[in-house]
Design an enzyme around this catalytic site. Structure first.
Site, PDB file in Angstrom:
ATOM      1  N   HIS A  27      -8.101  11.187  -1.898  1.00  0.00           N
ATOM      2  CA  HIS A  27      -7.585   9.909  -2.387  1.00  0.00           C
ATOM      3  C   HIS A  27      -7.385  10.056  -3.895  1.00  0.00           C
ATOM      4  CE1 HIS A  27      -7.316   5.699  -3.396  1.00  0.00           C
ATOM      5  NE2 HIS A  27      -7.346   5.373  -2.124  1.00  0.00           N
TER       6      HIS A  27
ATOM      7  N   ARG B  45      -2.569  10.872   5.971  1.00  0.00           N
ATOM      8  CA  ARG B  45      -2.675   9.495   6.463  1.00  0.00           C
ATOM      9  C   ARG B  45      -2.193   8.502   5.409  1.00  0.00           C
ATOM     10  NH1 ARG B  45      -6.431   5.286   5.884  1.00  0.00           N
ATOM     11  NH2 ARG B  45      -8.038   6.529   4.856  1.00  0.00           N
TER      12      ARG B  45
ATOM     13  N   HIS C 293     -11.618  12.213   0.791  1.00  0.00           N
ATOM     14  CA  HIS C 293     -11.643  10.869   1.344  1.00  0.00           C
ATOM     15  C   HIS C 293     -11.565  10.784   2.867  1.00  0.00           C
ATOM     16  CE1 HIS C 293     -11.104   6.577   1.286  1.00  0.00           C
ATOM     17  NE2 HIS C 293      -9.910   6.643   1.840  1.00  0.00           N
TER      18      HIS C 293
ATOM     19  N   GLU D 273      -6.579   1.840  -3.131  1.00  0.00           N
ATOM     20  CA  GLU D 273      -5.156   1.781  -3.429  1.00  0.00           C
ATOM     21  C   GLU D 273      -4.698   0.341  -3.640  1.00  0.00           C
ATOM     22  OE1 GLU D 273      -3.404   4.971  -1.070  1.00  0.00           O
ATOM     23  OE2 GLU D 273      -1.895   3.478  -0.598  1.00  0.00           O
TER      24      GLU D 273
ATOM     25  N   PHE E  24       0.850  -1.192   0.000  1.00  0.00           N
ATOM     26  CA  PHE E  24       0.000   0.000   0.000  1.00  0.00           C
ATOM     27  C   PHE E  24       0.884   1.238   0.000  1.00  0.00           C
ATOM     28  CE2 PHE E  24      -4.508   0.935   0.564  1.00  0.00           C
ATOM     29  CZ  PHE E  24      -5.055  -0.298   0.262  1.00  0.00           C
TER      30      PHE E  24
ATOM     31  N   GLN F 165      -7.635  14.746   3.404  1.00  0.00           N
ATOM     32  CA  GLN F 165      -7.013  13.913   2.374  1.00  0.00           C
ATOM     33  C   GLN F 165      -7.891  13.685   1.143  1.00  0.00           C
ATOM     34  OE1 GLN F 165      -6.260   9.403   2.980  1.00  0.00           O
ATOM     35  NE2 GLN F 165      -4.254  10.356   2.937  1.00  0.00           N
TER      36      GLN F 165
ATOM     37  N   ARG G 145      -0.686   9.302  -0.612  1.00  0.00           N
ATOM     38  CA  ARG G 145      -1.838   9.846  -1.330  1.00  0.00           C
ATOM     39  C   ARG G 145      -1.724  11.325  -1.674  1.00  0.00           C
ATOM     40  NH1 ARG G 145      -6.322   6.471   2.114  1.00  0.00           N
ATOM     41  NH2 ARG G 145      -5.798   4.510   1.095  1.00  0.00           N
TER      42      ARG G 145
ATOM     43  N   LEU H 145     -14.808   5.171  -4.499  1.00  0.00           N
ATOM     44  CA  LEU H 145     -13.400   4.839  -4.350  1.00  0.00           C
ATOM     45  C   LEU H 145     -12.952   3.628  -5.164  1.00  0.00           C
ATOM     46  CD1 LEU H 145     -11.057   5.959  -2.564  1.00  0.00           C
ATOM     47  CD2 LEU H 145     -11.341   3.892  -1.225  1.00  0.00           C
TER      48      LEU H 145
HETATM   49  C1  LIG Z   1     -14.726   4.094   0.534  1.00  0.00           C
HETATM   50  C2  LIG Z   1     -13.734   4.075   1.652  1.00  0.00           C
HETATM   51  C3  LIG Z   1     -12.753   3.097   1.694  1.00  0.00           C
HETATM   52  C4  LIG Z   1     -11.830   3.076   2.743  1.00  0.00           C
HETATM   53  N1  LIG Z   1     -10.873   2.097   2.760  1.00  0.00           N
HETATM   54  C5  LIG Z   1     -10.027   2.029   3.816  1.00  0.00           C
HETATM   55  C6  LIG Z   1      -9.087   0.964   3.916  1.00  0.00           C
HETATM   56  O1  LIG Z   1      -9.023   0.066   3.087  1.00  0.00           O
HETATM   57  N2  LIG Z   1      -8.249   0.956   4.977  1.00  0.00           N
HETATM   58  C7  LIG Z   1      -8.286   1.918   5.940  1.00  0.00           C
HETATM   59  O2  LIG Z   1      -7.503   1.858   6.882  1.00  0.00           O
HETATM   60  N3  LIG Z   1      -9.181   2.936   5.868  1.00  0.00           N
HETATM   61  C8  LIG Z   1     -10.050   2.996   4.843  1.00  0.00           C
HETATM   62  N4  LIG Z   1     -10.966   4.014   4.788  1.00  0.00           N
HETATM   63  C9  LIG Z   1     -11.090   4.927   5.936  1.00  0.00           C
HETATM   64  C10 LIG Z   1     -11.793   4.203   7.071  1.00  0.00           C
HETATM   65  O3  LIG Z   1     -12.716   3.273   6.565  1.00  0.00           O
HETATM   66  C11 LIG Z   1     -12.566   5.176   7.972  1.00  0.00           C
HETATM   67  O4  LIG Z   1     -11.742   6.246   8.325  1.00  0.00           O
HETATM   68  C12 LIG Z   1     -13.015   4.473   9.245  1.00  0.00           C
HETATM   69  O5  LIG Z   1     -13.686   3.278   8.935  1.00  0.00           O
HETATM   70  C13 LIG Z   1     -13.875   5.365  10.107  1.00  0.00           C
HETATM   71  O6  LIG Z   1     -14.406   4.592  11.158  1.00  0.00           O
HETATM   72  P1  LIG Z   1     -15.203   5.284  12.346  1.00  0.00           P
HETATM   73  O7  LIG Z   1     -15.598   4.188  13.259  1.00  0.00           O
HETATM   74  O8  LIG Z   1     -14.410   6.398  12.895  1.00  0.00           O
HETATM   75  O9  LIG Z   1     -16.484   5.948  11.663  1.00  0.00           O
HETATM   76  P2  LIG Z   1     -17.608   5.395  10.667  1.00  0.00           P
HETATM   77  O10 LIG Z   1     -17.403   3.990  10.274  1.00  0.00           O
HETATM   78  O11 LIG Z   1     -17.733   6.412   9.606  1.00  0.00           O
HETATM   79  O12 LIG Z   1     -18.908   5.428  11.578  1.00  0.00           O
HETATM   80  C14 LIG Z   1     -19.484   6.621  12.034  1.00  0.00           C
HETATM   81  C15 LIG Z   1     -20.683   6.288  12.875  1.00  0.00           C
HETATM   82  O13 LIG Z   1     -21.193   7.470  13.481  1.00  0.00           O
HETATM   83  C16 LIG Z   1     -22.587   7.489  13.362  1.00  0.00           C
HETATM   84  N5  LIG Z   1     -23.032   8.875  13.365  1.00  0.00           N
HETATM   85  C17 LIG Z   1     -22.506   9.938  12.713  1.00  0.00           C
HETATM   86  N6  LIG Z   1     -23.230  11.038  12.947  1.00  0.00           N
HETATM   87  C18 LIG Z   1     -24.227  10.679  13.772  1.00  0.00           C
HETATM   88  C19 LIG Z   1     -25.322  11.373  14.350  1.00  0.00           C
HETATM   89  N7  LIG Z   1     -25.555  12.670  14.128  1.00  0.00           N
HETATM   90  N8  LIG Z   1     -26.169  10.686  15.133  1.00  0.00           N
HETATM   91  C20 LIG Z   1     -25.987   9.348  15.357  1.00  0.00           C
HETATM   92  N9  LIG Z   1     -24.977   8.652  14.828  1.00  0.00           N
HETATM   93  C21 LIG Z   1     -24.110   9.315  14.043  1.00  0.00           C
HETATM   94  C22 LIG Z   1     -22.875   6.781  12.060  1.00  0.00           C
HETATM   95  O14 LIG Z   1     -24.197   6.294  12.018  1.00  0.00           O
HETATM   96  C23 LIG Z   1     -21.843   5.661  12.101  1.00  0.00           C
HETATM   97  O15 LIG Z   1     -22.342   4.573  12.824  1.00  0.00           O
HETATM   98  C24 LIG Z   1     -11.893   4.052   3.754  1.00  0.00           C
HETATM   99  C25 LIG Z   1     -12.884   5.018   3.718  1.00  0.00           C
HETATM  100  C26 LIG Z   1     -13.781   5.048   2.668  1.00  0.00           C
HETATM  101  C27 LIG Z   1     -14.801   6.148   2.647  1.00  0.00           C
END
Ligand SMILES: Cc1cc2nc3c(=O)[nH]c(=O)nc-3n(C[C@H](O)[C@H](O)[C@H](O)COP(=O)(O)OP(=O)(O)OC[C@H]3O[C@@H](n4cnc5c(N)ncnc54)[C@H](O)[C@@H]3O)c2cc1C
Length: 585
Positions: free
Chosen positions: A244, A399, A357, A257, A115, A242, A288, A254
């Site tokens: 992507h 990142r 991203h 990568e 990666f 960031q 990135r 997306l």
């Molecule tokens: C398409 C894509 C691919 C990715 N691929 C990778 C990868 O391969 N490897 C990697 O390391 N990272 C990757 N990332 C980044 C990574 O997935 C995210 O940064 C990470 O999963 C975020 O996790 P989190 O638990 O912080 O938030 P999230 O998984 O975004 O969850 C947020 C939570 O908060 C809740 N929430 C938000 N606002 C409210 C509200 N007002 N009221 C109630 N609930 C709320 C939502 O319902 C959700 O449950 C990727 C991101 C994307 C977008």
């Protein structure tokens, strides 16, 4: 309705769920999410989660930490980075034991792939020798986040965690420096619920929806960060957002990568593999920020490919990988290209453009996820934040791919542990004001607006302005224009009408609240970007093209004052063993 829980976690992505699993069963824990838990954005993560397991080739946590610090353009806090990289192998094995189905090597070990920005020195005895890409990212085909989220959700169910799905966070209750709970809005009925808790954690994810082209799900509107900002607490390093390099052209969906990790190559309109010029050692596997700038530079130099709508794109060439690799290792992303662009990746190049991203900045915390109230290290009692909404800061100014899924499980768990330590001496606090009333009047005020402005129109203009003026390349003129635009949008926002007045799944109202949050997020990003007179990581100022360690090796803390103006303060970057050097790849 008032609920009493020991712990309330807002967010059912990887960070929130990993924290919830860690809370001992004798305590009551609620997880609130605006979507069904397994629809959280974590579930869309494709490429992998990294750890120096040395399953496919020799590697070390120190290599990983070095890359993360360098990738962060020396803005990441090195103590937190060391914790994360050292803990990574344990975290992966733990996920495996929880039931996460990783892809495997022939010998049955967890498979790993290359990666961007993940490297090792050619001569292991000389850390200063040339560095080459290393296989460090553990994966489940290109559905890593999906299986991680399902696994964590199952473990939460096993631990009797209470879920409140499709409940929308509307208020954070902090009185006398203590976090006492929060209010939420039941999307199905419009009923307001108050949660009184000894400990509250925000794990609310990112805010890609502030930009026009984004890989983020529609829920990525930065509600948690906005709520913290609205409460007068600081947000950290918001200027670092960031892009992507490879989003599907015009759509932003997306293309992980992993596609380049498996050997994909970026090509311009002359079919040249141009990354050889920008990053001679690691080429298409450069970090990135660098690849996204290279793509825009190629397009600006007239070497993009002209699309049917007059905009330009760059080609991602996967044709030489062969059908077997494409079908086995990256089936999902190549499926997206077929479905959304009608392109057959085994035979044709995939048109791509950079896509908004990941938020490096967010709610400032220490490495045990306790939320900072200021730059001096004072914390808000009972308040924690983890995952993309938080800024620990392990990603600094940029990142590395697959470090976020790692961040959410490492710091989600640390947060859960710290809360468990806090609970025996913690208690519920009485509210001074009636929280239901505050939320009700906020919602009634929004519903009572009768102006001619439309939420969707303001949101579209905001996203376009952020994309054009506060995106990959920035300068003072654009940022000042964007500042004026945001001011204007905020004014127009006061003049919206929420058409739907009903109480059942009023998504019109939810979108209006989300737009209010996006406007605050955009303001904090733009102000922080305007203030930082240097280029570092994802923040590229055309008028200040160099990194300036003397004046700018510091974290930005932005707060909103009562009169709506903003205030900027700074916090020192924590250095342990990695000396800043020029970032060449
Ligand atoms: C398409 C894509 C691919 C990715 N691929 C990778 C990868 O391969 N490897 C990697 O390391 N990272 C990757 N990332 C980044 C990574 O997935 C995210 O940064 C990470 O999963 C975020 O996790 P989190 O638990 O912080 O938030 P999230 O998984 O975004 O969850 C947020 C939570 O908060 C809740 N929430 C938000 N606002 C409210 C509200 N007002 N009221 C109630 N609930 C709320 C939502 O319902 C959700 O449950 C990727 C991101 C994307 C977008």
């Amino acid at each position: 309705m008032i609920h009493k829980f020991d712990v309330v976690i807002v967010g059912a992505g990887g960070a929130g769920l990993r924290a919830a699993v860690e809370i001992p069963k004798e305590y009551s824990t609620a997880v609130i999410s605006k979507v069904f838990p397994t629809r959280s954005h974590t579930g869309t993560a494709q490429g992998g989660v990294c750890a120096a397991l040395s399953n496919e080739e020799e590697d070390s946590w120190l290599n990983h930490a070095f890359d993360t610090v360098k990738g962060s353009d020396y803005l990441g806090d090195q103590d937190a980075i060391e914790i994360m990289c050292k803990d990574a192998p344990r975290a992966i094995i733990e996920l495996e034991h929880m039931g996460m189905p990783f892809s495997r090597t022939k010998e049955g070990k967890i498979a790993q792939r290359k990666f961007g920005g993940h490297t090792k020195p050619v001569d292991p005895n000389d850390p200063n020798s040339k560095r080459i890409p290393v296989k460090r990212s553990c994966y489940s085909a290109d559905r890593t986040g999906h299986v991680m989220l399902q696994t964590l959700y199952e473990n939460c169910i096993k631990n009797n965690i209470m879920f409140f799905s499709e409940f929308f966070l509307t208020d954070l209750i902090i009185e006398d420096g203590i976090c006492k709970g929060l209010t939420v809005f039941d999307m199905a009925t419009s009923e307001i619920h108050v949660f009184q808790a000894k400990a509250v954690m925000f794990a609310t994810g990112g805010y890609g929806r502030a930009f026009r082209i984004t890989s983020n799900a529609h829920v990525g509107t930065g509600d948690g960060c906005a709520m913290v900002y609205q409460a007068g607490l600081p947000l950290e390093d918001m200027e670092f957002y960031q892009f992507h390099p490879t989003g599907l052209w015009r759509l932003g969906i997306l293309v992980s990568e992993a596609a380049r990790g498996e050997g994909g190559i970026l090509r311009n309109n002359a079919n040249e593999p141009f990354m050889e010029v920008y990053a001679p050692s690691v080429k298409d596997l450069a970090p990135r920020d660098l690849v996204s700038r290279a793509i825009i530079s190629e397009i600006r130099a007239g070497r993009g490919i002209l699309g049917s709508d007059g905009t330009h794109y760059i080609n991602l060439d996967l044709t030489h990988l062969g059908k077997k690799i494409i079908d086995e290792k990256i089936p999902e992303i190549t499926g997206f290209a077929r479905t959304y662009l009608g392109v057959e990746p085994t035979k044709e190049c995939v048109p791509i453009q950079p896509t908004a991203h990941y938020a490096m900045g967010g709610i400032p915390t220490n490495y045990d996820t306790e939320v900072f109230a200021d730059t001096k290290g004072n914390v808000v009692n009972g308040f924690y934040a983890a995952g993309e909404c938080a800024c620990v800061s392990v990603h600094g100014a940029n990142r590395l791919g697959t470090n976020s899924l790692l961040d959410i499980v490492v710091f989600g768990r640390r947060g859960g542990k710290r809360i468990a330590e806090y609970l025996p001496k913690a208690k519920h606090h009485e509210f001074k004001i009636d929280p239901t009333e505050r939320t009700r009047s906020k919602i009634n005020e929004l519903l009572a607006r009768t102006g001619s402005e439309k939420v969707a129109v303001i949101r579209r203009e905001l996203q376009q302005s952020m994309m054009d003026k506060c995106g990959i390349f920035r300068n003072e003129k654009d940022l000042l224009e964007n500042k004026e635009h945001i001011k204007e949008y905020k004014q127009r926002y006061k003049n919206i009408t929420v058409q739907d007045k009903s109480k059942v799944f009023n998504t019109d109202l939810i979108e209006a609240i989300e737009l209010g949050n996006l406007l605050d997020i955009a303001e904090s990003v733009n102000e922080s970007a305007l203030n930082r007179h240097e280029s570092r990581g994802a923040h590229t100022r055309e008028d200040f093209p160099k990194r300036d360690d003397v004046n700018w090796m510091k974290h930005t803390f932005i707060t909103k004052n009562d009169n709506g103006s903003t205030n900027i303060d700074y916090k020192k970057v924590i250095k342990t063993q990695f000396e800043p050097m020029e970032r060449k790849y």
